[in-house]
Motif scaffolding. Structure first.
Motif, PDB file in Angstrom:
ATOM      1  N   THR A 235       0.835  -1.383  -0.262  1.00 64.18           N
ATOM      2  CA  THR A 235      -0.225  -0.073   0.145  1.00 64.18           C
ATOM      3  C   THR A 235       0.562   1.162  -0.125  1.00 64.18           C
ATOM      4  OG1 THR A 235      -1.700   1.071   1.125  1.00 64.18           O
ATOM      5  CG2 THR A 235      -0.229   0.066   2.435  1.00 64.18           C
ATOM      6  N   CYS A 236       0.160   2.151  -0.140  1.00 62.28           N
ATOM      7  CA  CYS A 236       1.194   3.678  -0.430  1.00 62.28           C
ATOM      8  C   CYS A 236       0.331   4.640   1.384  1.00 62.28           C
ATOM      9  CB  CYS A 236       0.734   4.466  -1.274  1.00 62.28           C
ATOM     10  SG  CYS A 236       0.800   3.758  -2.678  1.00 62.28           S
ATOM     11  N   VAL A 237       1.813   4.936   1.532  1.00 63.03           N
ATOM     12  CA  VAL A 237       1.197   6.260   3.544  1.00 63.03           C
ATOM     13  C   VAL A 237       1.898   7.666   2.790  1.00 63.03           C
ATOM     14  CG1 VAL A 237       1.881   6.392   5.099  1.00 63.03           C
ATOM     15  CG2 VAL A 237       1.956   3.664   3.852  1.00 63.03           C
ATOM     16  N   PRO A 238       0.627   8.680   3.179  1.00 63.06           N
ATOM     17  CA  PRO A 238       1.123   9.264   2.974  1.00 63.06           C
ATOM     18  C   PRO A 238       2.930   9.989   3.758  1.00 63.06           C
ATOM     19  CG  PRO A 238      -0.246   9.760   4.086  1.00 63.06           C
ATOM     20  CD  PRO A 238      -0.201   8.283   4.433  1.00 63.06           C
ATOM     21  N   ASP A 239       4.017  11.011   3.138  1.00 61.06           N
ATOM     22  CA  ASP A 239       5.267  10.748   3.605  1.00 61.06           C
ATOM     23  C   ASP A 239       4.753  11.519   4.944  1.00 61.06           C
ATOM     24  OD1 ASP A 239       6.021  10.382   1.030  1.00 61.06           O
ATOM     25  OD2 ASP A 239       6.481  12.118   0.482  1.00 61.06           O
ATOM     26  N   GLY A 240       5.635  11.568   5.467  1.00 64.10           N
ATOM     27  CA  GLY A 240       5.763  12.160   6.691  1.00 64.10           C
ATOM     28  C   GLY A 240       4.768  10.629   7.965  1.00 64.10           C
ATOM     29  N   SER A 241       4.158  10.014   7.684  1.00 67.28           N
ATOM     30  CA  SER A 241       3.496   9.256   8.120  1.00 67.28           C
ATOM     31  C   SER A 241       3.768   7.863   8.630  1.00 67.28           C
ATOM     32  CB  SER A 241       2.360   8.573   7.678  1.00 67.28           C
ATOM     33  OG  SER A 241       0.894  10.377   7.370  1.00 67.28           O
ATOM     34  N   PRO A 242       3.787   6.896   9.851  1.00 66.45           N
ATOM     35  CA  PRO A 242       4.333   5.681  10.076  1.00 66.45           C
ATOM     36  C   PRO A 242       3.584   4.718   9.250  1.00 66.45           C
ATOM     37  CG  PRO A 242       2.387   6.807  11.599  1.00 66.45           C
ATOM     38  CD  PRO A 242       2.557   7.461  11.161  1.00 66.45           C
ATOM     39  N   ALA A 243       3.902   3.052   8.686  1.00 66.12           N
ATOM     40  CA  ALA A 243       3.184   2.812   8.480  1.00 66.12           C
ATOM     41  C   ALA A 243       2.193   2.348   9.461  1.00 66.12           C
ATOM     42  CB  ALA A 243       4.152   1.591   8.084  1.00 66.12           C
ATOM     43  N   PRO A 244       1.055   1.722   8.674  1.00 68.49           N
ATOM     44  CA  PRO A 244      -0.174   1.445   9.183  1.00 68.49           C
ATOM     45  C   PRO A 244       0.178   0.081  10.048  1.00 68.49           C
ATOM     46  CG  PRO A 244      -0.563   1.411   7.144  1.00 68.49           C
ATOM     47  CD  PRO A 244       0.547   1.433   7.370  1.00 68.49           C
ATOM     48  N   SER A 245      -0.290  -0.545  10.715  1.00 71.31           N
ATOM     49  CA  SER A 245      -0.190  -1.283  11.377  1.00 71.31           C
ATOM     50  C   SER A 245      -0.467  -2.729  10.516  1.00 71.31           C
ATOM     51  CB  SER A 245      -1.115  -1.909  12.689  1.00 71.31           C
ATOM     52  OG  SER A 245      -1.174  -3.266  13.184  1.00 71.31           O
ATOM     53  N   GLY A 246       0.492  -4.152  10.493  1.00 72.88           N
ATOM     54  CA  GLY A 246       0.556  -4.227   9.710  1.00 72.88           C
ATOM     55  C   GLY A 246       1.492  -4.903   8.618  1.00 72.88           C
ATOM     56  N   PHE A 247       2.219  -3.140   8.213  1.00 74.59           N
ATOM     57  CA  PHE A 247       2.918  -2.629   6.963  1.00 74.59           C
ATOM     58  C   PHE A 247       4.212  -2.601   7.562  1.00 74.59           C
ATOM     59  CE2 PHE A 247      -1.139  -2.930   5.306  1.00 74.59           C
ATOM     60  CZ  PHE A 247      -0.967  -3.334   3.847  1.00 74.59           C
ATOM     61  N   ASP A 248       5.357  -2.677   6.885  1.00 77.84           N
ATOM     62  CA  ASP A 248       6.251  -2.558   7.419  1.00 77.84           C
ATOM     63  C   ASP A 248       7.135  -1.387   5.404  1.00 77.84           C
ATOM     64  OD1 ASP A 248       8.886  -1.281   8.609  1.00 77.84           O
ATOM     65  OD2 ASP A 248       9.562  -2.789   9.094  1.00 77.84           O
ATOM     66  N   THR A 249       8.315  -0.360   6.770  1.00 77.25           N
ATOM     67  CA  THR A 249       9.188   0.488   5.281  1.00 77.25           C
ATOM     68  C   THR A 249      10.156  -1.150   4.148  1.00 77.25           C
ATOM     69  OG1 THR A 249      10.812   0.353   6.920  1.00 77.25           O
ATOM     70  CG2 THR A 249       8.307   2.337   6.045  1.00 77.25           C
ATOM     71  N   TYR A 250       9.713  -0.714   3.188  1.00 77.48           N
ATOM     72  CA  TYR A 250      11.110  -1.837   2.540  1.00 77.48           C
ATOM     73  C   TYR A 250      11.978  -1.292   2.675  1.00 77.48           C
ATOM     74  CZ  TYR A 250       7.697  -3.059  -1.368  1.00 77.48           C
ATOM     75  OH  TYR A 250       6.013  -3.294  -1.283  1.00 77.48           O
ATOM     76  N   PRO A 251      13.295  -2.832   2.995  1.00 82.55           N
ATOM     77  CA  PRO A 251      15.253  -2.410   3.635  1.00 82.55           C
ATOM     78  C   PRO A 251      15.257  -1.601   2.359  1.00 82.55           C
ATOM     79  CG  PRO A 251      13.983  -4.942   2.742  1.00 82.55           C
ATOM     80  CD  PRO A 251      13.045  -4.519   2.794  1.00 82.55           C
ATOM     81  N   PRO A 252      16.131  -0.969   3.029  1.00 79.51           N
ATOM     82  CA  PRO A 252      17.291  -0.309   1.917  1.00 79.51           C
ATOM     83  C   PRO A 252      17.379  -0.678   0.630  1.00 79.51           C
ATOM     84  CG  PRO A 252      17.962   0.317   4.367  1.00 79.51           C
ATOM     85  CD  PRO A 252      16.789  -1.130   4.397  1.00 79.51           C
ATOM     86  N   GLY A 253      17.619  -0.065  -0.532  1.00 80.45           N
ATOM     87  CA  GLY A 253      17.764  -0.502  -1.370  1.00 80.45           C
ATOM     88  C   GLY A 253      16.669  -1.782  -2.586  1.00 80.45           C
ATOM     89  N   LYS A 254      15.578  -1.430  -1.494  1.00 77.88           N
ATOM     90  CA  LYS A 254      14.499  -2.784  -1.924  1.00 77.88           C
ATOM     91  C   LYS A 254      13.437  -2.475  -2.907  1.00 77.88           C
ATOM     92  CE  LYS A 254      17.053  -6.569  -1.792  1.00 77.88           C
ATOM     93  NZ  LYS A 254      17.843  -6.949  -2.580  1.00 77.88           N
ATOM     94  N   THR A 255      12.668  -0.481  -2.306  1.00 83.12           N
ATOM     95  CA  THR A 255      11.699   0.546  -1.976  1.00 83.12           C
ATOM     96  C   THR A 255      11.659   0.061  -3.765  1.00 83.12           C
ATOM     97  OG1 THR A 255      12.275   1.344  -0.584  1.00 83.12           O
ATOM     98  CG2 THR A 255      10.616   2.465  -1.845  1.00 83.12           C
ATOM     99  N   PRO A 256      10.093  -0.309  -4.463  1.00 82.67           N
ATOM    100  CA  PRO A 256      10.226  -0.079  -5.664  1.00 82.67           C
ATOM    101  C   PRO A 256      10.179   0.985  -5.945  1.00 82.67           C
ATOM    102  CG  PRO A 256       8.078  -0.762  -4.513  1.00 82.67           C
ATOM    103  CD  PRO A 256       9.417  -1.026  -2.914  1.00 82.67           C
ATOM    104  N   THR A 257      10.602   1.414  -7.248  1.00 80.28           N
ATOM    105  CA  THR A 257       9.657   2.808  -7.879  1.00 80.28           C
ATOM    106  C   THR A 257       9.871   2.800  -9.063  1.00 80.28           C
ATOM    107  OG1 THR A 257      12.411   1.843  -9.277  1.00 80.28           O
ATOM    108  CG2 THR A 257      12.414   3.631  -7.440  1.00 80.28           C
ATOM    109  N   THR A 258       9.580   1.368  -9.526  1.00 82.14           N
ATOM    110  CA  THR A 258       8.394   1.174 -10.942  1.00 82.14           C
ATOM    111  C   THR A 258       7.488   0.383 -10.620  1.00 82.14           C
ATOM    112  OG1 THR A 258       9.866  -0.072 -12.357  1.00 82.14           O
ATOM    113  CG2 THR A 258       9.867   2.503 -12.642  1.00 82.14           C
ATOM    114  N   VAL A 259       5.876   0.221 -11.096  1.00 81.95           N
ATOM    115  CA  VAL A 259       5.284  -0.726 -11.197  1.00 81.95           C
ATOM    116  C   VAL A 259       5.920  -2.379 -12.632  1.00 81.95           C
ATOM    117  CG1 VAL A 259       3.172  -1.891 -11.407  1.00 81.95           C
ATOM    118  CG2 VAL A 259       3.403   0.040 -10.282  1.00 81.95           C
ATOM    119  N   PRO A 260       5.840  -3.624 -11.716  1.00 80.61           N
ATOM    120  CA  PRO A 260       6.312  -3.756 -12.602  1.00 80.61           C
ATOM    121  C   PRO A 260       5.550  -4.521 -13.697  1.00 80.61           C
ATOM    122  CG  PRO A 260       5.695  -5.092 -10.394  1.00 80.61           C
ATOM    123  CD  PRO A 260       6.079  -4.118 -10.542  1.00 80.61           C
TER     124      PRO A 260
END
Length: 70
Positions: free
Chosen positions: A45-70
């Motif tokens: 899912t997508c979260v507004p900048d500056g907001s924490p990830a909702p329960s059950g979600f976490d940020t991607y590990p460094p270098g693994k954040t998707p930049t385009t949709v496959p």
């Protein structure tokens, strides 16, 4: 003449879409992607900048954040 140009524009747009010329972003401007945790199916899912990830979600590990949709 105008009709031919609009036909060419439509053909070019369709052709570029089929070849994947456009890179679709995973989130809108002002948002960042998060991934599901603790589930077999995952989830994204997508979260507004500056907001924490909702329960059950976490940020991607460094270098693994998707930049385009496959």
């Amino acid at each position: 003449m105008k009709r031919a140009l609009s036909g060419l524009a439509v053909a070019a747009l369709c052709g570029s879409m089929l070849t994947g010329c456009f890179d679709e972003k995973p989130c809108h401007s002002g948002e960042y992607p998060v991934t599901g945790t603790g589930t077999a199916t995952g989830g994204k899912t997508c979260v507004p900048d500056g907001s924490p990830a909702p329960s059950g979600f976490d940020t991607y590990p460094p270098g693994k954040t998707p930049t385009t949709v496959p």
